[in-house]
Design a protein around this motif. Structure first.
Motif, PDB file in Angstrom:
ATOM      1  N   ILE A 119       2.881   7.966  -7.464  1.00 45.40           N
ATOM      2  CA  ILE A 119       2.055   9.001  -8.203  1.00 45.40           C
ATOM      3  C   ILE A 119       2.745  10.038  -9.076  1.00 45.40           C
ATOM      4  O   ILE A 119       2.322  10.260 -10.087  1.00 45.40           O
ATOM      5  CB  ILE A 119       0.950   9.545  -7.238  1.00 45.40           C
ATOM      6  CG1 ILE A 119      -0.093   8.499  -6.801  1.00 45.40           C
ATOM      7  CG2 ILE A 119       0.055  10.899  -7.942  1.00 45.40           C
ATOM      8  CD1 ILE A 119      -1.061   8.774  -5.660  1.00 45.40           C
ATOM      9  N   PRO A 120       3.808  10.849  -8.275  1.00 38.77           N
ATOM     10  CA  PRO A 120       4.468  11.876  -9.003  1.00 38.77           C
ATOM     11  C   PRO A 120       5.281  11.015 -10.065  1.00 38.77           C
ATOM     12  O   PRO A 120       5.733  11.925 -10.922  1.00 38.77           O
ATOM     13  CB  PRO A 120       5.262  12.341  -7.776  1.00 38.77           C
ATOM     14  CG  PRO A 120       4.644  12.037  -6.673  1.00 38.77           C
ATOM     15  CD  PRO A 120       3.995  10.621  -6.974  1.00 38.77           C
ATOM     16  N   ARG A 121       5.758   9.869 -10.137  1.00 35.74           N
ATOM     17  CA  ARG A 121       6.413   9.336 -11.375  1.00 35.74           C
ATOM     18  C   ARG A 121       5.865   8.569 -12.285  1.00 35.74           C
ATOM     19  O   ARG A 121       6.377   7.936 -12.995  1.00 35.74           O
ATOM     20  CB  ARG A 121       7.355   8.372 -10.474  1.00 35.74           C
ATOM     21  CG  ARG A 121       8.323   8.904  -9.241  1.00 35.74           C
ATOM     22  CD  ARG A 121       9.206   7.939  -8.972  1.00 35.74           C
ATOM     23  NE  ARG A 121      10.258   8.326  -8.012  1.00 35.74           N
ATOM     24  CZ  ARG A 121      10.456   8.581  -6.474  1.00 35.74           C
ATOM     25  NH1 ARG A 121       9.236   8.035  -6.023  1.00 35.74           N
ATOM     26  NH2 ARG A 121      11.300   9.062  -6.130  1.00 35.74           N
ATOM     27  N   LEU A 122       4.427   8.684 -12.007  1.00 37.60           N
ATOM     28  CA  LEU A 122       3.560   7.703 -13.133  1.00 37.60           C
ATOM     29  C   LEU A 122       3.999   8.437 -14.824  1.00 37.60           C
ATOM     30  O   LEU A 122       3.940   7.523 -15.513  1.00 37.60           O
ATOM     31  CB  LEU A 122       2.309   7.954 -13.047  1.00 37.60           C
ATOM     32  CG  LEU A 122       1.565   7.194 -11.782  1.00 37.60           C
ATOM     33  CD1 LEU A 122       0.072   7.648 -11.543  1.00 37.60           C
ATOM     34  CD2 LEU A 122       1.860   5.788 -12.004  1.00 37.60           C
ATOM     35  N   ILE A 126       0.658  -1.249   0.094  1.00 39.63           N
ATOM     36  CA  ILE A 126      -0.052  -0.014  -0.116  1.00 39.63           C
ATOM     37  C   ILE A 126       0.906   1.145  -0.133  1.00 39.63           C
ATOM     38  O   ILE A 126       0.721   2.363  -0.775  1.00 39.63           O
ATOM     39  CB  ILE A 126      -0.780   0.024   1.149  1.00 39.63           C
ATOM     40  CG1 ILE A 126      -1.937  -1.305   1.142  1.00 39.63           C
ATOM     41  CG2 ILE A 126      -1.732   1.261   1.292  1.00 39.63           C
ATOM     42  CD1 ILE A 126      -2.620  -1.414   2.710  1.00 39.63           C
ATOM     43  N   GLY A 127       1.915   1.170   0.795  1.00 39.29           N
ATOM     44  CA  GLY A 127       3.053   2.347   0.960  1.00 39.29           C
ATOM     45  C   GLY A 127       3.256   3.226  -0.161  1.00 39.29           C
ATOM     46  O   GLY A 127       3.221   4.416  -0.387  1.00 39.29           O
ATOM     47  N   PRO A 128       3.884   2.352  -1.006  1.00 40.21           N
ATOM     48  CA  PRO A 128       4.758   2.960  -2.188  1.00 40.21           C
ATOM     49  C   PRO A 128       3.668   3.784  -3.154  1.00 40.21           C
ATOM     50  O   PRO A 128       4.249   4.539  -3.890  1.00 40.21           O
ATOM     51  CB  PRO A 128       5.350   1.772  -2.829  1.00 40.21           C
ATOM     52  CG  PRO A 128       5.322   0.769  -1.872  1.00 40.21           C
ATOM     53  CD  PRO A 128       4.245   0.877  -0.819  1.00 40.21           C
ATOM     54  N   ALA A 165       8.896  12.416  -2.715  1.00 38.66           N
ATOM     55  CA  ALA A 165       8.758  11.761  -4.287  1.00 38.66           C
ATOM     56  C   ALA A 165       8.944  13.116  -4.984  1.00 38.66           C
ATOM     57  O   ALA A 165       9.751  13.118  -6.206  1.00 38.66           O
ATOM     58  CB  ALA A 165       7.692  11.126  -4.543  1.00 38.66           C
ATOM     59  N   LEU A 166       8.112  14.072  -4.432  1.00 43.28           N
ATOM     60  CA  LEU A 166       8.335  15.456  -5.711  1.00 43.28           C
ATOM     61  C   LEU A 166       9.609  15.927  -5.118  1.00 43.28           C
ATOM     62  O   LEU A 166      10.254  16.437  -6.154  1.00 43.28           O
ATOM     63  CB  LEU A 166       7.084  16.395  -4.890  1.00 43.28           C
ATOM     64  CG  LEU A 166       5.782  15.901  -5.187  1.00 43.28           C
ATOM     65  CD1 LEU A 166       4.757  16.942  -4.460  1.00 43.28           C
ATOM     66  CD2 LEU A 166       5.263  16.063  -6.661  1.00 43.28           C
ATOM     67  N   LEU A 167      10.178  15.890  -3.994  1.00 45.26           N
ATOM     68  CA  LEU A 167      11.539  16.354  -3.798  1.00 45.26           C
ATOM     69  C   LEU A 167      12.549  15.881  -4.548  1.00 45.26           C
ATOM     70  O   LEU A 167      13.500  16.544  -5.011  1.00 45.26           O
ATOM     71  CB  LEU A 167      11.754  16.555  -2.232  1.00 45.26           C
ATOM     72  CG  LEU A 167      13.174  16.739  -1.878  1.00 45.26           C
ATOM     73  CD1 LEU A 167      13.534  18.384  -2.156  1.00 45.26           C
ATOM     74  CD2 LEU A 167      13.501  16.374  -0.484  1.00 45.26           C
ATOM     75  N   SER A 168      12.328  14.518  -4.711  1.00 44.62           N
ATOM     76  CA  SER A 168      13.483  13.836  -5.609  1.00 44.62           C
ATOM     77  C   SER A 168      13.822  14.108  -6.881  1.00 44.62           C
ATOM     78  O   SER A 168      14.994  13.981  -7.336  1.00 44.62           O
ATOM     79  CB  SER A 168      12.983  12.109  -5.567  1.00 44.62           C
ATOM     80  OG  SER A 168      11.894  11.959  -6.352  1.00 44.62           O
TER      81      SER A 168
END
Length: 245
Positions: free
Chosen positions: A56-59, A49-51, A212-215
């Motif tokens: 989402i930002p990487r789709l 579930i967690g990932p 994920a956005l920061l990455s």
């Protein structure tokens, strides 16, 4: 404690594409006090579930979807074999195997230079290589209760020539699929505590989405070094907990 762990592990998952199972299992065993078997089952549920929030930002542009099928396909099959073997091995040996794999992964990431960019040019026999990677990761998922990011990411970078950034996104998809297979393989081995899982997953997803956005603003080289330092640190802590009285 559970909320804090969820935030910390979610942040690492969003940034590095790993950290869920590799940190969740030791944390649940040593900080929460769960036995290894329930910790593994709980980690698998969290990994399924967690990932999602980190994905989402990487789709768009952050996942090699063609590679997902062979890697995840091999992983689903092998997860059941790993689960069967895990029932025959002591808890201490499982944790030491966990640490050994983390050391190997971290050292390799420190030694090798990252790819600067992703590419659709894949090596020869890339599908077979992907299946081989999936078999290894799936086996470890069933055996140790990990989604496999700490093995999948280096394998995708070094064996299949992906950039670190693309490997992270692809690893997140594979980890979710492998975790679902691991849950099925562990059915009947131990019961899931859904209260604990939700207390862990909700803050984890919030943190993973933000990191994920920061990455996207962080270099491949930094991501690779941070990944290596994370797994080596957890390996050292795990070995100390097992071997020291």
């Amino acid at each position: 404690m559970i909320i804090t762990l969820g935030l910390a592990i979610g942040a690492l998952t969003g940034l590095l594409g790993a950290g869920g199972g590799i940190l969740t299992v030791p944390a649940l065993v040593y900080l929460v006090g769960l036995p290894v078997s329930p910790a593994i089952s709980t980690s698998l549920a969290v990994g399924a579930i967690g990932p999602l929030a980190a994905l989402i930002p990487r789709l768009r542009g952050g996942v090699d979807w063609k590679m997902v099928l062979p890697v995840a396909g091999g992983g689903v099959v092998a997860a059941f074999g790993g689960t069967l073997l895990g029932r025959l091995i002591s808890e201490e040996m499982l944790l030491l195997l966990f640490a050994l794999l983390m050391v190997a992964s971290g050292v390799q990431m420190l030694r090798r230079r990252p790819q600067a960019t992703g590419s659709d040019r894949r090596p020869k026999l890339w599908a077979l290589r992907g299946i081989a990677v999936g078999l290894l990761v799936g086996f470890l998922t069933g055996l140790l209760g990990i989604g496999g990011g700490f093995i999948t990411v280096p394998a995708l970078v070094f064996l299949l020539g992906m950039s670190m950034r693309l490997a992270i996104g692809t690893s997140l998809v594979v980890a979710m699929i492998n975790s679902l297979a691991g849950i099925a393989a562990h059915a009947g081995v131990s019961n899931l505590d859904w209260g604990l899982i939700l207390a862990f997953v909700i803050p984890s997803m919030m943190a993973s989405f933000l990191t994920a956005l920061l990455s996207k603003r962080v270099s491949n080289a930094f991501l690779q070094k941070a990944f290596a330092i994370m797994v080596l640190t957890v390996a050292a802590i795990t070995v100390a907990q097992v071997l020291l009285p």
